[in-house]
Design a protein around this motif. Structure first.
Motif, PDB file in Angstrom:
ATOM      1  N   TRP A 457      15.364  69.353 -28.608  1.00  0.00           N
ATOM      2  CA  TRP A 457      16.515  68.301 -28.417  1.00  0.00           C
ATOM      3  C   TRP A 457      17.508  68.419 -29.413  1.00  0.00           C
ATOM      4  O   TRP A 457      18.508  68.383 -29.085  1.00  0.00           O
ATOM      5  CB  TRP A 457      15.743  67.027 -28.241  1.00  0.00           C
ATOM      6  N   ASP A 460      20.806  70.463 -28.916  1.00  0.00           N
ATOM      7  CA  ASP A 460      21.756  69.865 -28.251  1.00  0.00           C
ATOM      8  C   ASP A 460      22.634  68.792 -29.060  1.00  0.00           C
ATOM      9  O   ASP A 460      23.527  68.753 -28.868  1.00  0.00           O
ATOM     10  CB  ASP A 460      21.042  69.101 -26.925  1.00  0.00           C
ATOM     11  N   LYS A 463      25.331  69.266 -31.479  1.00  0.00           N
ATOM     12  CA  LYS A 463      26.688  69.574 -30.912  1.00  0.00           C
ATOM     13  C   LYS A 463      27.552  68.405 -30.630  1.00  0.00           C
ATOM     14  O   LYS A 463      28.714  68.513 -30.265  1.00  0.00           O
ATOM     15  CB  LYS A 463      26.365  70.659 -29.950  1.00  0.00           C
ATOM     16  N   GLU A 542      23.755  62.464 -19.388  1.00  0.00           N
ATOM     17  CA  GLU A 542      22.675  63.265 -19.744  1.00  0.00           C
ATOM     18  C   GLU A 542      21.731  62.286 -20.569  1.00  0.00           C
ATOM     19  O   GLU A 542      21.834  61.738 -21.506  1.00  0.00           O
ATOM     20  CB  GLU A 542      22.964  64.361 -20.639  1.00  0.00           C
TER      21      GLU A 542
END
Length: 608
Positions: A457, A460, A463, A542
């Protein structure tokens, strides 16, 4: 602020000063320096790098001497720069280091400029150095005493003079300072840990004290209004912890400390066979019988542990509880209740805002005080009538981890002690809670095994520049703590909300670039939380969900789920915060930030 070390000895004390600074690095700092009396002159080295660079600098310049002071600085007045780093000199005669904030520094600066003093920094500290020099008339002790009458604010200072070899003078008001007693030598420090391995004989200086250190002897005077009187302070044997220096197999202290949590919690709960008031002190039974409410005062991570405890105290012990940010509490009008148990929470026990709030509460007539702290000899523990000492061990990483979970352990014990005394804890419940607490370290170990999934995780998250954290009920403060950890060490902007508040404004921020971390234990609010998660998905957000094994939340497009091994009821916050710590840690590693010493932050915040 942040760390002070000083010494008077017949030997070269530069290695002691530098090693003391290394032991204080855990507090966080942005510059460091050392000054000594050498060859009849003042010698100094300063750096905006780490203490290791300062050590190389003093070795290259052959800086040595038997009288000296050293400092790590966390900037308050003036940018982190060499000319603002301590120690500060005045006319190459006075050398001084300082923790705290001098509130009337502008007024004193103008006065001293009028007397011909040249200022080379933007710090309030240089004002003290010039003031001591201006008042100096051959006796440094008298000059420092007279200078303290002119200072408004908080200070711990260590100062020496070119014209008086083998003498260092210290003073404190509102900021901690200790005296170390050695064989034929004397030391000053802001923390006993700085003197670990040098001396275990420690004197805790009290508010307003001024201390004169000379070869093998010292004098202490206590301030009483405009006068000083000679006093004797108890010499205590303090064995400061030194075992935190070895990183072992870990990349950073923060990672090490996250993985130390099962042991730290087991140590904190060791010996607990029941939930009696005497866990908190000899007078706890009487005090607990007299209180009808609880007021928790804390800052930062400790505030979030107190916010979690509010849910426990009101639902289990059935006692009204308020939680206040310590830095705000003392500056607002409040309604004091002398039957309130005032609980302060602090890792170091030296947090200036929390200490000031504690004193303010006492000034309002609230004398029933308890501190939950990781340092048994700290000022806050000494100021309180009752205490519970967590046993997290030394925490070097600025972003608190094991201190937080052990605080929760201590607060849960407080909850059960009050519940039992108030008739809200049956024998069967007490037995079950004891069983659950004993299993807690093993449960934490199982959560730590999730690290590989969390690393995935973090790639991700590295970024992203923004994130939302959601929690409900008991886990809302855990979401707040998770957001704090992420912003502290990754510099990603992160905010946390009670999940029900999402539709009242924060939902406007949700899009495909906004990760939403959700703390989702299988409790009474899980169905409500699922509805909030659907609100996120409907807007293209998300979701990254930390769920329990049986919470029936499944991975799908836009919904990432990591399952904790078991649901732990009221103790679930202690488990759910650990993956949030790991997420912040590994995201910081992926972004290449300074994990253990994040920018602009200090470990022990000894200024307001």
């Amino acid at each position: 602020m942040c760390g002070i070390v000083g010494a008077v000895s017949a030997r070269n004390i530069v290695p002691i000063l530098v090693e003391g600074l290394k032991r204080l690095e855990y507090r966080g700092y942005d510059s460091c320096g050392v000054a000594v009396h050498q060859g009849g002159e003042l010698r100094r080295a300063r750096s905006t790098s780490r203490v290791a660079e300062l050590e190389a600098q003093v070795a290259a310049d052959d800086v040595s001497g038997g009288t000296g002071i050293a400092h790590t600085r966390w900037a308050t007045h003036g940018a982190p720069a060499v000319h603002n780093a301590h120690p500060h000199f005045s006319r190459n005669r006075i050398a001084l280091v300082h923790n705290g904030i001098i509130e009337n520094h502008d007024e004193l600066r103008a006065e001293l400029k009028g007397k011909g003093y040249e200022f080379l920094s933007q710090t309030d500290t240089e004002v003290i150095a010039h003031l001591v020099d201006h008042l100096y008339d051959g006796d440094l002790f008298e000059a420092v005493k007279n200078a303290t009458h002119r200072l408004h604010g908080a200070y711990a200072i260590a100062v020496f003079c070119r014209d008086e070899p083998h003498r260092v003078v210290g003073a404190r008001l509102g900021s901690p300072l200790i005296l170390g007693v050695g064989e034929g030598e004397r030391f000053l420090a802001s923390d006993a840990m700085a003197l670990a391995g040098v001396t275990s004989q420690i004197v805790y200086l009290e508010e307003g004290d001024v201390v004169d250190l000379q070869m093998g002897k010292h004098w202490i005077v206590a301030r009483n209004g405009q006068e000083f009187r000679s006093v004797q302070r108890e010499v205590r044997t303090v064995h400061a912890h030194t075992g935190a220096a070895d990183l072992g197999p870990y990349r950073h202290y923060m990672q090490k400390e996250i993985f130390e949590q099962p042991r730290a919690l087991a140590d904190t709960l060791e010996g607990v066979e029941g939930f009696e008031p005497d866990l908190f002190g000899d007078d706890a039974y009487r005090i607990f019988k007299e209180v009808d409410s609880v007021l928790i005062l804390a800052c930062g991570t400790s505030y979030y542990s107190g916010s979690t405890a509010k849910y426990w105290l009101e639902s289990i012990a059935k006692i009204s509880t308020q939680v206040e940010v310590a830095s705000e509490y003392r500056y607002r009008d409040s309604v004091p209740n002398p039957r309130t148990l005032v609980v302060t929470i602090s890792q170091s026990g030296e947090t200036a805002d929390t200490m000031a709030a504690l004193k303010h509460a006492r000034s309002l007539g609230m004398e029933h005080t308890l501190t939950i702290c990781n340092v048994s000899t700290s000022a806050m523990v000494r100021e309180s009538k009752l205490a519970y000492i967590t046993r997290a061990g030394v925490e070097v990483g600025v972003a608190s981890t094991k201190a937080f979970t052990t605080q929760l352990g201590g607060l849960f014990l407080l909850t059960l002690a009050l519940a039992k005394l108030r008739g809200h804890l049956s024998v069967e419940q007490e037995t079950q809670w004891l069983r659950d607490l004993r299993h807690l370290p093993a449960a934490l170990q199982s959560v730590l095994a999730l690290e590989p999934q969390i690393i995935a995780w973090s790639e991700d998250f590295a970024k992203k520049e923004n994130a939302l954290f959601l929690g409900r009920g008991l886990h809302y403060p855990i979401a707040l703590e998770g957001a704090l950890k992420l912003k502290e060490i990754t510099y990603i902007h992160a905010e946390a909300y009670a999940a029900g508040e999402l539709k009242h404004g924060p939902l406007a921020l949700v899009d495909a670039e906004m990760p939403v971390v959700t703390v989702a234990p299988n409790d009474a609010l899980v169905d409500k939380l699922k509805s909030n998660m659907q609100e996120v998905r409907a807007r293209g957000g998300e979701l990254y969900v930390f769920a329990d094994a049986d919470s029936r939340i499944n991975s799908e497009a836009g919904v990432h789920v990591i399952r904790l091994p078991e649901h732990y009821g009221e103790l679930s916050p202690i488990l759910h915060v650990v993956p949030l710590q790991l997420l912040a840690y590994h995201t910081a590693c992926a972004r290449g930030t300074d994990v253990d010493k994040p920018r602009n932050l200090a470990k022990s915040v000894t200024v307001e």
